[in-house]
Scaffold this motif. Structure first.
Motif, PDB file in Angstrom:
ATOM      1  N   GLY A 661       0.814  -1.209   0.000  1.00 30.62           N
ATOM      2  CA  GLY A 661       0.000   0.000   0.000  1.00 30.62           C
ATOM      3  C   GLY A 661       0.843   1.252   0.000  1.00 30.62           C
ATOM      4  N   SER A 662       0.192   2.378   0.315  1.00 28.03           N
ATOM      5  CA  SER A 662       0.893   3.659   0.270  1.00 28.03           C
ATOM      6  C   SER A 662       0.256   4.653   1.231  1.00 28.03           C
ATOM      7  CB  SER A 662       0.876   4.243  -1.148  1.00 28.03           C
ATOM      8  OG  SER A 662      -0.443   4.603  -1.536  1.00 28.03           O
ATOM      9  N   LEU A 663       1.056   5.629   1.623  1.00 22.58           N
ATOM     10  CA  LEU A 663       0.604   6.800   2.381  1.00 22.58           C
ATOM     11  C   LEU A 663       1.112   8.005   1.623  1.00 22.58           C
ATOM     12  CD1 LEU A 663      -0.643   8.109   4.944  1.00 22.58           C
ATOM     13  CD2 LEU A 663       1.644   7.950   5.977  1.00 22.58           C
ATOM     14  N   ARG A 664       0.183   8.885   1.164  1.00 21.11           N
ATOM     15  CA  ARG A 664       0.572   9.955   0.252  1.00 21.11           C
ATOM     16  C   ARG A 664      -0.039  11.290   0.663  1.00 21.11           C
ATOM     17  NH1 ARG A 664       3.395   8.392  -3.384  1.00 21.11           N
ATOM     18  NH2 ARG A 664       3.243  10.391  -4.460  1.00 21.11           N
ATOM     19  N   TYR A 665       0.670  12.369   0.296  1.00 24.65           N
ATOM     20  CA  TYR A 665       0.153  13.712   0.543  1.00 24.65           C
ATOM     21  C   TYR A 665       0.111  14.485  -0.765  1.00 24.65           C
ATOM     22  CZ  TYR A 665       4.703  16.016  -0.048  1.00 24.65           C
ATOM     23  OH  TYR A 665       5.875  16.507  -0.574  1.00 24.65           O
ATOM     24  N   ARG A 666      -0.714  15.526  -0.791  1.00 23.52           N
ATOM     25  CA  ARG A 666      -0.754  16.485  -1.899  1.00 23.52           C
ATOM     26  C   ARG A 666      -0.945  17.878  -1.320  1.00 23.52           C
ATOM     27  NH1 ARG A 666      -6.758  15.749  -3.221  1.00 23.52           N
ATOM     28  NH2 ARG A 666      -7.268  13.776  -2.208  1.00 23.52           N
ATOM     29  N   TYR A 667      -0.106  18.790  -1.757  1.00 21.21           N
ATOM     30  CA  TYR A 667      -0.123  20.160  -1.247  1.00 21.21           C
ATOM     31  C   TYR A 667      -0.206  21.135  -2.407  1.00 21.21           C
ATOM     32  CZ  TYR A 667       1.449  24.614   0.630  1.00 21.21           C
ATOM     33  OH  TYR A 667       1.546  25.944   0.963  1.00 21.21           O
ATOM     34  N   LEU A 668      -1.216  21.992  -2.360  1.00 23.16           N
ATOM     35  CA  LEU A 668      -1.385  23.071  -3.335  1.00 23.16           C
ATOM     36  C   LEU A 668      -1.405  24.373  -2.564  1.00 23.16           C
ATOM     37  CD1 LEU A 668      -2.071  24.171  -6.183  1.00 23.16           C
ATOM     38  CD2 LEU A 668      -4.473  23.693  -5.684  1.00 23.16           C
ATOM     39  N   GLY A 669      -0.423  25.247  -2.817  1.00 23.65           N
ATOM     40  CA  GLY A 669      -0.288  26.478  -2.060  1.00 23.65           C
ATOM     41  C   GLY A 669      -1.309  27.536  -2.445  1.00 23.65           C
ATOM     42  N   ASP A 670      -1.366  28.602  -1.656  1.00 23.18           N
ATOM     43  CA  ASP A 670      -2.239  29.735  -1.979  1.00 23.18           C
ATOM     44  C   ASP A 670      -1.871  30.295  -3.347  1.00 23.18           C
ATOM     45  OD1 ASP A 670      -3.205  29.336   0.528  1.00 23.18           O
ATOM     46  OD2 ASP A 670      -2.351  31.149   1.414  1.00 23.18           O
ATOM     47  N   ARG A 671      -2.868  30.837  -4.044  1.00 20.65           N
ATOM     48  CA  ARG A 671      -2.627  31.407  -5.368  1.00 20.65           C
ATOM     49  C   ARG A 671      -3.637  32.508  -5.616  1.00 20.65           C
ATOM     50  NH1 ARG A 671      -5.682  26.935  -5.395  1.00 20.65           N
ATOM     51  NH2 ARG A 671      -7.177  26.541  -7.064  1.00 20.65           N
ATOM     52  N   PRO A 672      -3.322  33.459  -6.510  1.00 22.22           N
ATOM     53  CA  PRO A 672      -4.258  34.563  -6.756  1.00 22.22           C
ATOM     54  C   PRO A 672      -5.537  34.074  -7.414  1.00 22.22           C
ATOM     55  CG  PRO A 672      -2.453  34.616  -8.330  1.00 22.22           C
ATOM     56  CD  PRO A 672      -2.097  33.578  -7.318  1.00 22.22           C
ATOM     57  N   ALA A 673      -6.668  34.627  -6.982  1.00 19.76           N
ATOM     58  CA  ALA A 673      -7.951  34.295  -7.598  1.00 19.76           C
ATOM     59  C   ALA A 673      -8.370  35.346  -8.619  1.00 19.76           C
ATOM     60  CB  ALA A 673      -9.027  34.148  -6.531  1.00 19.76           C
ATOM     61  N   ASN A 674      -7.662  36.476  -8.634  1.00 17.99           N
ATOM     62  CA  ASN A 674      -7.953  37.511  -9.632  1.00 17.99           C
ATOM     63  C   ASN A 674      -6.646  38.182 -10.055  1.00 17.99           C
ATOM     64  OD1 ASN A 674      -7.393  38.974  -7.332  1.00 17.99           O
ATOM     65  ND2 ASN A 674      -9.337  40.077  -7.278  1.00 17.99           N
ATOM     66  N   GLU A 675      -6.741  39.108 -10.993  1.00 19.73           N
ATOM     67  CA  GLU A 675      -5.560  39.680 -11.629  1.00 19.73           C
ATOM     68  C   GLU A 675      -4.704  40.532 -10.696  1.00 19.73           C
ATOM     69  OE1 GLU A 675      -8.538  39.542 -12.843  1.00 19.73           O
ATOM     70  OE2 GLU A 675      -8.433  38.610 -14.835  1.00 19.73           O
ATOM     71  N   ASP A 676      -5.299  41.177  -9.693  1.00 20.57           N
ATOM     72  CA  ASP A 676      -4.510  42.034  -8.804  1.00 20.57           C
ATOM     73  C   ASP A 676      -4.192  41.365  -7.467  1.00 20.57           C
ATOM     74  OD1 ASP A 676      -6.914  42.074  -7.480  1.00 20.57           O
ATOM     75  OD2 ASP A 676      -7.311  44.204  -7.788  1.00 20.57           O
ATOM     76  N   ASN A 677      -4.531  40.094  -7.334  1.00 14.83           N
ATOM     77  CA  ASN A 677      -4.235  39.306  -6.132  1.00 14.83           C
ATOM     78  C   ASN A 677      -4.928  39.854  -4.884  1.00 14.83           C
ATOM     79  OD1 ASN A 677      -3.003  37.029  -4.977  1.00 14.83           O
ATOM     80  ND2 ASN A 677      -1.246  38.209  -4.251  1.00 14.83           N
ATOM     81  N   SER A 678      -6.001  40.622  -5.071  1.00 15.79           N
ATOM     82  CA  SER A 678      -6.750  41.120  -3.917  1.00 15.79           C
ATOM     83  C   SER A 678      -7.631  40.032  -3.312  1.00 15.79           C
ATOM     84  CB  SER A 678      -7.615  42.315  -4.336  1.00 15.79           C
ATOM     85  OG  SER A 678      -8.547  41.945  -5.348  1.00 15.79           O
ATOM     86  N   ILE A 679      -7.900  38.989  -4.083  1.00 15.03           N
ATOM     87  CA  ILE A 679      -8.640  37.829  -3.590  1.00 15.03           C
ATOM     88  C   ILE A 679      -7.755  36.608  -3.782  1.00 15.03           C
ATOM     89  CG2 ILE A 679     -10.702  36.408  -3.860  1.00 15.03           C
ATOM     90  CD1 ILE A 679     -12.188  38.828  -4.842  1.00 15.03           C
ATOM     91  N   VAL A 680      -7.618  35.809  -2.746  1.00 15.24           N
ATOM     92  CA  VAL A 680      -6.693  34.676  -2.759  1.00 15.24           C
ATOM     93  C   VAL A 680      -7.475  33.367  -2.686  1.00 15.24           C
ATOM     94  CG1 VAL A 680      -4.829  33.520  -1.515  1.00 15.24           C
ATOM     95  CG2 VAL A 680      -4.833  36.017  -1.723  1.00 15.24           C
ATOM     96  N   ALA A 681      -7.086  32.430  -3.528  1.00 15.51           N
ATOM     97  CA  ALA A 681      -7.601  31.065  -3.441  1.00 15.51           C
ATOM     98  C   ALA A 681      -6.725  30.309  -2.450  1.00 15.51           C
ATOM     99  CB  ALA A 681      -7.574  30.395  -4.810  1.00 15.51           C
TER     100      ALA A 681
END
Length: 751
Positions: A661-681
């Motif tokens: 079997g396996s034990l696994r992780y996945r990490y996706l960092g914060d990223r801009p949700a719009n062009e000026d980065n005023s809203i963050v995903a």
């Protein structure tokens, strides 16, 4: 253009002259007698290297450079073998048997062809040791690639790779057994790629690559490509039952329809496989999801030089969806984390495929592959992204629908030969794809029962014909250079049935490639890959622009290295750059054309594989990408939802019998949700696990996704919407929640 089209055939005429008969090797499993694909074959001087094809066959030149007197054969999961060239017979079949052995990085060779290697292939064992629910989730195993579901279990997932929000497939080329997965000029989005028609247990391997550097990869291969290959042979019949939380149930089976002696002695196989799945999902409103898959596949050696592969498959799926919900509605308690504003979203889709492929080994050492295929595809999707922004009374639900027929032909020639005293490898081919899309529709609807207004309705005819040629020259024992050129012709037609207009356009794109590979020793490969790729835009854009901006060129470059440190550690790392030219995008959800602008992306990828102990492996993938819109001011030049930092990894215990079997992780960092980065995903960090107990006649398994029950947002968008009782619209993050703790148990019998 006529001169360009003649290039492949001139080269084929050049290399088709009589030469010494090559040495034909077929590599087989000593126990099952089945062929071993993707086995590495090289001479002791590394002046020849390659991998076996789907039939376990590789052609080795009869005239090898002085000093290259031995051929080494290796494959992960088998004991390596060395054969003296003098023991082999040119012009005849030479069968080499490899003995199964515990998987070990000791057998990994890093000096093979640049588009293959231990970090470019996902095996059926990798898939088996991951908590995979469908074939779309296999994409998560590709280093640096993330997916997100935001409209129920039946819609194709959103894809992220190398600083791209690829949507559902605009900048990644996906194929399955030579059939295109991406749908051009799709009702929902350009390049829409739905892999749910593949049964995960029937996948033999998945090959992938990043960047636009492969001459045989055409439309959409900008950020990369992924090729699925289903199994030609089954070691054993199997039947599997899977049950899990949220009323999840799944049954799958694979049956050999030919007796064992025919499979082993005549090298022929006929397999039936089928799958049925249902689940309510983890949302407050049941998804009522169902999926059915079936495939009948024949593969056989019908003559000493001819192999035939033919299959027919069918798929259908239907579901409800809770869609993307606004943060404000969750925070003020209007709905719960797994709630919905409009729970009548969802849809149904189906796909039926037929394919016949011939692989011929010609007397002069040339290999010729030909494939014809047909697909019938139906799609019907209901979505509601803005709720009551456009229509405060009836709501903003939309319907996207189409009925599509696809006809295609693929032909590829391969030939090892000499250019003067230098060894060379030629590949040339042709690809034709024709899509006829009827009743492609965008409408405003209410409760999936009433059509309020048709925003667009028409018929699309789209032809893509391509020729490509690639020549790899071995300049020395350590240096290869590969030069390639691809030409694509497009013909687009759109009959608008709302205003009775009919518009057409034609265009052409030439895509050059240059790849350099340097091997200072057998454990190190340094590469510099360069090339132009492209993705097309929707036919409804093409005809408006009179053929201009149909194709969006992309220029890329990778500078990287792969190294094997000792016998237990393999490392690959690359710096990369990609420039995208101006494009116009048809926004399927709104029925409008938007300018995309020029963009550039650069980044760094690193992957590590380490054998910690016998049967125990660790892997780590780290990816960084920086993307910007070139023509926008610095305070508004972000690319919305483009991933910046991602990482995946884990530990895997590989053993044929007993626990694995396996034990696994996945990490996706914060990223801009719009062009000026005023809203963050906001990013996420998720752990998954798979545990199996395997015996010769049966296997029990436990799969767990999100083992720590992390609360996370799988997909996020900045969207302007209005709820029913709101006086004014609000622009903010709308999201689809990711899966909570999700456990499934399975039991499989082998017979």
């Amino acid at each position: 253009m006529k001169r360009f089209l003649s290039i492949p055939f001139l080269l084929l005429s050049f290399v088709a002259v009589a030469q010494n008969q090559p040495i034909r090797l077929q590599i087989r499993n000593s126990e099952s007698q089945l062929p071993i694909s993707a086995a590495t074959v090289h001479t002791n001087g590394y002046k020849f290297s390659g991998t076996t094809d789907d039939n376990g066959i590789i052609l080795v030149p009869a005239s090898l450079p002085n000093g290259d007197s031995l051929i080494m054969i290796s494959s992960v999961g088998y004991a390596a073998k060395t054969i003296a060239v003098s023991q082999l017979q040119p012009g005849q079949d030479n069968t080499i048997l490899l003995n199964p052995a515990p998987s070990s990085l000791k057998e990994v060779v890093v000096s093979g062809r640049w588009s293959s290697g231990p970090l470019q292939t996902i095996s059926k064992l990798d898939i088996h040791l991951n908590p995979i629910l469908n074939s779309q989730e296999v994409l998560r195993i590709v280093p640096g690639l993330f997916i997100g579901q935001h409209a129920g279990g039946g819609k194709a997932e959103q894809i992220f790779l190398r600083g791209f929000d690829i949507d559902h497939g605009t900048d990644i080329r996906l194929t399955a057994d030579g059939l295109p997965v991406n749908m051009v000029s799709h009702a929902h989005g350009q390049g829409y790629a739905d892999l749910h028609f593949i049964i995960p247990e029937m996948i033999e391997n998945v090959n992938f690559g990043k960047g636009p550097y492969n001459t045989d990869k055409g439309n959409f291969a900008t950020a990369g490509y992924v090729d699925y290959k289903t199994r030609n042979f089954l070691d054993n019949n199997f039947a599997k039952v899977e049950i899990g939380q949220f009323n999840t149930g799944r049954v799958v089976a694979g049956i050999n329809l030919l007796p064992k002696n025919v499979r082993q002695q005549k090298n022929q196989s006929l397999i039936f496989s089928g799958e049925a799945m249902t689940t309510d999902g983890f949302f407050e409103s049941s998804q009522d999801f169902t999926r059915f898959n079936g495939m009948l596949k024949y593969h056989g050696q019908v003559s000493p030089k001819l192999f035939v592969t033919a299959f027919a498959s069918g798929f259908s799926s239907e579901w409800l969806a809770s869609g993307q919900i606004p943060v404000r509605a969750v925070e003020d308690g209007t709905i719960g984390w797994f709630g919905a504003i409009d729970d009548t979203e969802g849809g149904k889709t189906s796909r039926y495929n037929a394919s016949v492929a011939l692989q011929t080994y010609l007397p002069n050492g040339m290999q010729w592959k030909n494939q014809v295929y047909y697909s019938r595809y139906l799609f019907d999707l209901y979505s509601n992204f803005t709720f009551f922004l456009v229509d405060p009374v009836n709501g903003d639900q939309i319907r996207q629908k189409e009925a599509r027929n696809i006809w295609g032909y693929n032909s590829t020639f391969d030939k090892n030969h000499y250019l003067g005293s230098k060894r060379a490898w030629l590949q040339a081919g042709a690809q034709i794809r024709y899509d006829k899309v009827n009743d492609i529709e965008l409408s405003r609807t209410k409760n999936r029962t009433e059509v309020l207004e048709r925003l667009s309705l028409g018929d699309i005819n789209e032809l893509n014909a391509a020729l490509f040629v690639e020549e790899k020259v071995n300049l020395s024992s350590a240096l290869d250079i590969t030069v390639g050129l691809r030409g694509d012709y497009f013909q687009n037609n759109y009959a608008n049935r709302l205003d009775n207009t009919n518009l057409s356009s034609n265009s052409f794109m030439a895509s050059p490639k240059l790849n350099i590979d340097f091997r200072p020793n057998k454990n190190l490969k340094i590469y510099w890959h360069n090339g132009q790729g492209f993705h097309t835009n929707d036919t409804r854009v093409a005809v408006q622009k009179n053929g201009r901006d149909v194709v969006t060129p992309a220029w890329g470059s990778d500078l990287g290295a792969m190294a094997k440190l000792g016998e237990k550690l393999v490392v690959q790392s690359a710096l990369w750059y990609l420039f995208m030219q101006q494009e116009f995008v048809y926004v399927g959800d709104a029925g409008v054309v938007e300018p995309g602008g020029r963009t550039r992306r650069w980044g760094w990828d690193a992957s590590v594989r380490y054998e910690m102990a016998p049967y125990l492996f660790a892997d780590l993938n780290v990816n960084y990408a920086m993307g910007r819109a070139i023509d926008e001011p610095k305070d508004a030049n972000r690319i919305p939802l483009a991933p910046i930092f991602t990482s995946t990894g884990g530990i895997t215990y590989r053993k044929a019998q007993g626990f694995n079997g396996s034990l696994r992780y996945r990490y996706l960092g914060d990223r801009p949700a719009n062009e000026d980065n005023s809203i963050v995903a906001v990013g996420h960090f998720i752990w998954d696990a798979q545990l199996n107990f395997t015996r010769k006649k049966w296997e029990a398994g436990l799969s767990v996704q999100n083992i720590f029950n992390t609360k996370w947002k799988e997909t996020q968008f900045e969207t302007e919407s209005r709820l029913q009782n709101e006086p004014d619209p609000v622009s903010e993050i709308h999201f689809t929640p990711g899966s909570p703790f999700f456990a499934r148990m399975s039991f499989t019998i082998f017979f």
